[in-house]
Design a protein around this motif. Structure first.
Motif, PDB file in Angstrom:
ATOM      1  N   VAL A   1       9.961  -5.059 -77.494  1.00 57.83           N
ATOM      2  CA  VAL A   1      10.411  -6.124 -78.393  1.00 57.83           C
ATOM      3  C   VAL A   1       9.979  -5.826 -79.819  1.00 57.83           C
ATOM      4  O   VAL A   1       9.036  -5.080 -80.066  1.00 57.83           O
TER       5      VAL A   1
ATOM      6  N   LEU B   1       8.858  -7.750 -83.295  1.00 57.28           N
ATOM      7  CA  LEU B   1       8.357  -9.033 -83.787  1.00 57.28           C
ATOM      8  C   LEU B   1       8.157  -9.002 -85.303  1.00 57.28           C
ATOM      9  O   LEU B   1       8.026  -7.941 -85.912  1.00 57.28           O
TER      10      LEU B   1
ATOM     11  N   ARG C   1      11.010 -13.197 -82.932  1.00 57.20           N
ATOM     12  CA  ARG C   1      11.512 -12.019 -82.227  1.00 57.20           C
ATOM     13  C   ARG C   1      12.795 -11.588 -82.918  1.00 57.20           C
ATOM     14  O   ARG C   1      13.636 -12.419 -83.299  1.00 57.20           O
TER      15      ARG C   1
ATOM     16  N   VAL D   1       4.479 -10.814 -74.067  1.00 57.48           N
ATOM     17  CA  VAL D   1       5.877 -10.484 -74.365  1.00 57.48           C
ATOM     18  C   VAL D   1       6.534  -9.771 -73.183  1.00 57.48           C
ATOM     19  O   VAL D   1       7.571  -9.131 -73.331  1.00 57.48           O
TER      20      VAL D   1
ATOM     21  N   TYR E   1       7.520 -15.808 -73.408  1.00 56.18           N
ATOM     22  CA  TYR E   1       6.579 -15.632 -74.511  1.00 56.18           C
ATOM     23  C   TYR E   1       5.438 -16.646 -74.438  1.00 56.18           C
ATOM     24  O   TYR E   1       5.175 -17.396 -75.384  1.00 56.18           O
TER      25      TYR E   1
END
Length: 298
Positions: free
Chosen positions: A232, A234, A243, A283, A288
């Protein structure tokens, strides 16, 4: 024949003619050993011409009194007022017209101006962007398009355009730039006005600087930092942790965040330094989940 006591102030070879400025007389051209005056509304006899640059069907003339002027179809025309104001403040040194149709002009303080006559766009490079910061005495374009800068005691080469690209609002990037990152082959930039993704130019063989930044959906906020967390992507915004995908952003934690750190021992856990303490963010899934940091993390 024209007989003068001094040498020409500036000389340029344009096709099969020699064009020269003779102080006190104006601009003349020599063809087949015959010298004739250029028929101008103003003959520039009263001006100090320091440089002339051949830009195709036009001639750029730099005068200390009026700045840059354009000679075209027998007329003397005004040049870009913004650039003339810049050189009135910085002083003018020299310039060239490169193979890509750009004017590259040097100021007395060692800064460079790249100007595209086709769309009248310009951008500048200064000493704090890597240039030596002393007066450039001359410019030379190499065979590969690199620009050589000649100084009193050294040479400086600018790899152009491959190693030097400039992006601003004309490339879709707005606001104060805070962070830049490459994630999954894409380049992202965060600014005081949002998060942007760089999209390559659709034109074949276009230079990198022709690429445009596209603003992501739901990113109309200040983003101070971007972090590659493996699976992911961020970012820290003024709203909290977001995100980031290649199309939009999602707020996953609300609150004031100062820093993010990915654990080496468990890369699915992100530590967030917040105003309410240290928080761990999982994550591994799109839930989350987040909890205050317990002793096992310390």
């Amino acid at each position: 024949p024209l007989s003068v006591s001094g040498l020409p102030g500036s000389v340029i070879c344009k096709r099969d003619s020699l064009i020269m400025h003779i102080p006190g007389y104006g601009i003349y051209y020599m063809y087949n050993s015959v010298i004739q005056p250029l028929k101008l509304g103003e003959k520039l006899a009263e001006y100090h011409v320091t440089d002339m640059i051949d830009i195709g069907d036009r001639l750029l003339v730099y005068t200390e009194e009026k700045g840059c002027l354009i000679f075209h179809n027998g007329q003397l025309l005004n040049f870009n007022s913004h650039l003339n104001k810049f050189f009135a403040e910085k002083g003018y040194s020299c310039g060239i017209y490169n193979k890509k149709g750009q004017l590259i002009l040097a100021a007395d303080d060692g800064s460079l101006v790249f100007y595209n006559p086709a769309d009248e766009t310009s951008f500048h490079y200064f000493s704090n962007e890597g240039l030596p910061g002393t007066r450039i005495n001359n410019l030379f374009e190499g065979k590969s398009g690199n620009i050589w800068l000649l100084y009193d005691f050294n040479l400086f080469r600018v790899e152009w355009p491959s190693a030097c690209s400039f992006f601003d609002s004309r490339n879709g990037l707005s606001g104060y730039v805070n962070s830049i990152i490459r994630f999954e082959k894409n380049i992202y930039a965060s600014t005081s006005q949002g998060i942007y993704i760089l999209e390559p130019s659709n034109q074949n063989n276009a230079s990198f600087s022709n690429s445009k930044f596209r603003k992501l959906i739901n990113s109309g906020f200040n983003c101070s930092h971007l972090l590659d967390c493996g699976k992911v992507h961020l970012g820290i915004s003024d709203k909290g942790i977001v995100r980031i995908t290649d199309n939009e952003t999602f707020l996953i934690w609300t609150g004031k965040v100062n820093t993010l750190y990915q654990l080496v021992s468990d890369q699915e856990i992100i530590l967030a330094g917040t105003d309410s303490g240290l928080v761990s963010l999982d994550v591994s899934s799109e839930n989350y989940t987040h909890v205050p940091v317990a002793g096992k993390f310390l």
